[in-house]
Design a protein around this motif. Structure first.
Motif, PDB file in Angstrom:
ATOM      1  N   ALA A  69     210.410  97.666  86.731  1.00  0.00           N
ATOM      2  CA  ALA A  69     210.705  96.241  86.615  1.00  0.00           C
ATOM      3  C   ALA A  69     211.622  95.703  87.710  1.00  0.00           C
ATOM      4  O   ALA A  69     212.647  96.293  88.033  1.00  0.00           O
ATOM      5  N   TYR A  70     211.214  94.576  88.280  1.00  0.00           N
ATOM      6  CA  TYR A  70     212.014  93.848  89.274  1.00  0.00           C
ATOM      7  C   TYR A  70     211.785  92.361  89.003  1.00  0.00           C
ATOM      8  O   TYR A  70     210.828  92.011  88.299  1.00  0.00           O
ATOM      9  N   PRO A  71     212.639  91.491  89.524  1.00  0.00           N
ATOM     10  CA  PRO A  71     212.502  90.069  89.198  1.00  0.00           C
ATOM     11  C   PRO A  71     211.132  89.515  89.590  1.00  0.00           C
ATOM     12  O   PRO A  71     210.685  89.719  90.716  1.00  0.00           O
ATOM     13  N   ASP A  72     210.499  88.852  88.662  1.00  0.00           N
ATOM     14  CA  ASP A  72     209.202  88.233  88.913  1.00  0.00           C
ATOM     15  C   ASP A  72     209.393  87.054  89.872  1.00  0.00           C
ATOM     16  O   ASP A  72     210.044  86.075  89.530  1.00  0.00           O
ATOM     17  N   PRO A  73     208.844  87.151  91.084  1.00  0.00           N
ATOM     18  CA  PRO A  73     209.066  86.102  92.081  1.00  0.00           C
ATOM     19  C   PRO A  73     208.563  84.726  91.625  1.00  0.00           C
ATOM     20  O   PRO A  73     209.097  83.699  92.041  1.00  0.00           O
ATOM     21  N   LEU A  74     207.565  84.715  90.765  1.00  0.00           N
ATOM     22  CA  LEU A  74     206.965  83.440  90.362  1.00  0.00           C
ATOM     23  C   LEU A  74     207.938  82.548  89.601  1.00  0.00           C
ATOM     24  O   LEU A  74     207.779  81.333  89.585  1.00  0.00           O
ATOM     25  N   GLN A  75     208.945  83.146  88.980  1.00  0.00           N
ATOM     26  CA  GLN A  75     209.880  82.326  88.204  1.00  0.00           C
ATOM     27  C   GLN A  75     210.697  81.398  89.092  1.00  0.00           C
ATOM     28  O   GLN A  75     211.268  80.418  88.624  1.00  0.00           O
ATOM     29  N   PHE A  76     210.750  81.716  90.403  1.00  0.00           N
ATOM     30  CA  PHE A  76     211.508  80.867  91.340  1.00  0.00           C
ATOM     31  C   PHE A  76     210.591  79.999  92.201  1.00  0.00           C
ATOM     32  O   PHE A  76     211.066  79.240  93.035  1.00  0.00           O
ATOM     33  N   ASP A  77     209.305  80.111  91.983  1.00  0.00           N
ATOM     34  CA  ASP A  77     208.323  79.410  92.812  1.00  0.00           C
ATOM     35  C   ASP A  77     207.938  78.091  92.136  1.00  0.00           C
ATOM     36  O   ASP A  77     207.182  78.069  91.163  1.00  0.00           O
ATOM     37  N   THR A  78     208.474  77.001  92.672  1.00  0.00           N
ATOM     38  CA  THR A  78     208.268  75.701  92.017  1.00  0.00           C
ATOM     39  C   THR A  78     206.794  75.297  91.971  1.00  0.00           C
ATOM     40  O   THR A  78     206.407  74.452  91.181  1.00  0.00           O
ATOM     41  N   SER A  79     205.978  75.908  92.816  1.00  0.00           N
ATOM     42  CA  SER A  79     204.565  75.537  92.821  1.00  0.00           C
ATOM     43  C   SER A  79     203.751  76.398  91.855  1.00  0.00           C
ATOM     44  O   SER A  79     202.553  76.184  91.687  1.00  0.00           O
ATOM     45  N   SER A  80     204.405  77.344  91.215  1.00  0.00           N
ATOM     46  CA  SER A  80     203.690  78.232  90.301  1.00  0.00           C
ATOM     47  C   SER A  80     203.750  77.706  88.877  1.00  0.00           C
ATOM     48  O   SER A  80     204.727  77.104  88.449  1.00  0.00           O
ATOM     49  N   GLN A  81     202.683  77.960  88.145  1.00  0.00           N
ATOM     50  CA  GLN A  81     202.701  77.569  86.729  1.00  0.00           C
ATOM     51  C   GLN A  81     203.687  78.442  85.954  1.00  0.00           C
ATOM     52  O   GLN A  81     204.018  78.133  84.812  1.00  0.00           O
ATOM     53  N   TYR A  82     204.134  79.519  86.573  1.00  0.00           N
ATOM     54  CA  TYR A  82     205.093  80.412  85.923  1.00  0.00           C
ATOM     55  C   TYR A  82     206.527  80.133  86.345  1.00  0.00           C
ATOM     56  O   TYR A  82     207.446  80.881  86.028  1.00  0.00           O
ATOM     57  N   TYR A  83     206.703  79.045  87.091  1.00  0.00           N
ATOM     58  CA  TYR A  83     208.047  78.635  87.494  1.00  0.00           C
ATOM     59  C   TYR A  83     208.901  78.379  86.252  1.00  0.00           C
ATOM     60  O   TYR A  83     208.456  77.732  85.300  1.00  0.00           O
ATOM     61  N   ASP A  84     210.141  78.883  86.287  1.00  0.00           N
ATOM     62  CA  ASP A  84     211.053  78.661  85.166  1.00  0.00           C
ATOM     63  C   ASP A  84     212.366  78.077  85.676  1.00  0.00           C
ATOM     64  O   ASP A  84     213.200  78.789  86.237  1.00  0.00           O
ATOM     65  N   PRO A  85     212.543  76.776  85.488  1.00  0.00           N
ATOM     66  CA  PRO A  85     213.747  76.116  86.005  1.00  0.00           C
ATOM     67  C   PRO A  85     215.026  76.670  85.381  1.00  0.00           C
ATOM     68  O   PRO A  85     216.117  76.490  85.927  1.00  0.00           O
ATOM     69  N   LYS A  86     214.909  77.325  84.249  1.00  0.00           N
ATOM     70  CA  LYS A  86     216.107  77.831  83.569  1.00  0.00           C
ATOM     71  C   LYS A  86     216.516  79.221  84.059  1.00  0.00           C
ATOM     72  O   LYS A  86     217.520  79.768  83.609  1.00  0.00           O
ATOM     73  N   SER A  87     215.713  79.785  84.923  1.00  0.00           N
ATOM     74  CA  SER A  87     216.028  81.112  85.414  1.00  0.00           C
ATOM     75  C   SER A  87     216.814  81.017  86.717  1.00  0.00           C
ATOM     76  O   SER A  87     216.370  80.391  87.673  1.00  0.00           O
ATOM     77  N   ALA A  88     217.998  81.616  86.734  1.00  0.00           N
ATOM     78  CA  ALA A  88     218.837  81.581  87.926  1.00  0.00           C
ATOM     79  C   ALA A  88     218.606  82.830  88.770  1.00  0.00           C
ATOM     80  O   ALA A  88     218.412  83.919  88.231  1.00  0.00           O
ATOM     81  N   ALA A  89     218.641  82.656  90.080  1.00  0.00           N
ATOM     82  CA  ALA A  89     218.386  83.769  90.991  1.00  0.00           C
ATOM     83  C   ALA A  89     219.372  84.903  90.760  1.00  0.00           C
ATOM     84  O   ALA A  89     219.046  86.076  90.936  1.00  0.00           O
ATOM     85  N   THR A  90     220.586  84.530  90.348  1.00  0.00           N
ATOM     86  CA  THR A  90     221.601  85.559  90.114  1.00  0.00           C
ATOM     87  C   THR A  90     221.374  86.306  88.799  1.00  0.00           C
ATOM     88  O   THR A  90     221.788  87.448  88.651  1.00  0.00           O
TER      89      THR A  90
END
Length: 150
Positions: A69-90
Motif C-alpha cells: 500500500a502507498y498513497p493512491d495518486p488519484l485522491q489528489f488529482d482534481t480531474s479524477s472521479q476519485y479525487y477527494d478534497p478531504k484528503s491531505a497530502a500529508t
DNA sequence: GCCAACGTTGGC
DNA sequence: GCCAACGTTGGC
C-alpha cells in the motif's frame, strides 16, 4: 501469506487489461473497510481477480501483489472521479497497491456456481448485500476454489 | 452522538 | 431497471 479477492467492473478495468499491462495499479478504492484490507496486503500475497457488474459475474483469474500500500495518486488529482478534497497530502486517506497478472482462467468461475457450493457459504462474497471490493479469502477456501473450479 | 435522507454497489 | 444492503452525510 494471505489470500484476497479484488472486485472490478471489467468495462472499467478487466483481467485482460491487466494481462496486457503485466503490472497494474489497484486504485480508486473509496471505502474504509476495503482500504484497510488493501493496507494489510503484503508482497507475494495472491488474489482472485473478480469481475462484477457484468454479464459473466465471477472470478476471472489470479494476481499477485508486487507493491504494498502507498498513497493512491488519484485522491489528489482534481480531474479524477476519485479525487477527494478531504484528503491531505500529508495525511493521505486512500491507498493503492500494485498487482502483477498471474493467470486468466479458461472460463470465468461464475458467482452462481460458487453460491451453489455449500462449502463456501461462509465467504463474505456470498452474503447478501456484501459490497466490499477488497475481501480476504481464507487459505482453505482459496485453495478449494482453485482445485475445484479453476 | 443520533438518525433520517441520500447515494452507491452490485446481483438479478 | 429494480431493489436490498449498507456506507456516508449533515441537521439537530
Amino acid at each position: 501469506m494471505r489470500y484476497w479477492l479484488l472486485k472490478s467492473e471489467p468495462h472499467v478495468y478487466s483481467i485482460d487489461t491487466l494481462k496486457s499491462q503485466k503490472v497494474g495499479t489497484w486504485d480508486g478504492v473509496r471505502n474504509y473497510a476495503a482500504r484497510n484490507n488493501l493496507k494489510a496486503m503484503q508482497k507475494g500475497d495472491v488474489a482472485f481477480f473478480y469481475h462484477s457488474s457484468t454479464k459473466e459475474v465471477g472470478i476471472a483469474g489470479l494476481v499477485t501483489v508486487v507493491k504494498e500500500a502507498y498513497p493512491d495518486p488519484l485522491q489528489f488529482d482534481t480531474s479524477s472521479q476519485y479525487y477527494d478534497p478531504k484528503s491531505a497530502a500529508t495525511h493521505p486517506r486512500w491507498c493503492a497497491v500494485d498487482v502483477r497478472f498471474k493467470k486468466k482462467f479458461k472460463n470465468i468461475i461464475p458467482l452462481s456456481v460458487l453460491k451453489s457450493d455449500r462449502r463456501l457459504s461462509s465467504m463474505p462474497l456470498m452474503q447478501r448485500g456484501s459490497r466490499l471490493s477488497v475481501q480476504e479469502v481464507t487459505k482453505k477456501d482459496f485453495i478449494y476454489i482453485l482445485k475445484t473450479y479453476a
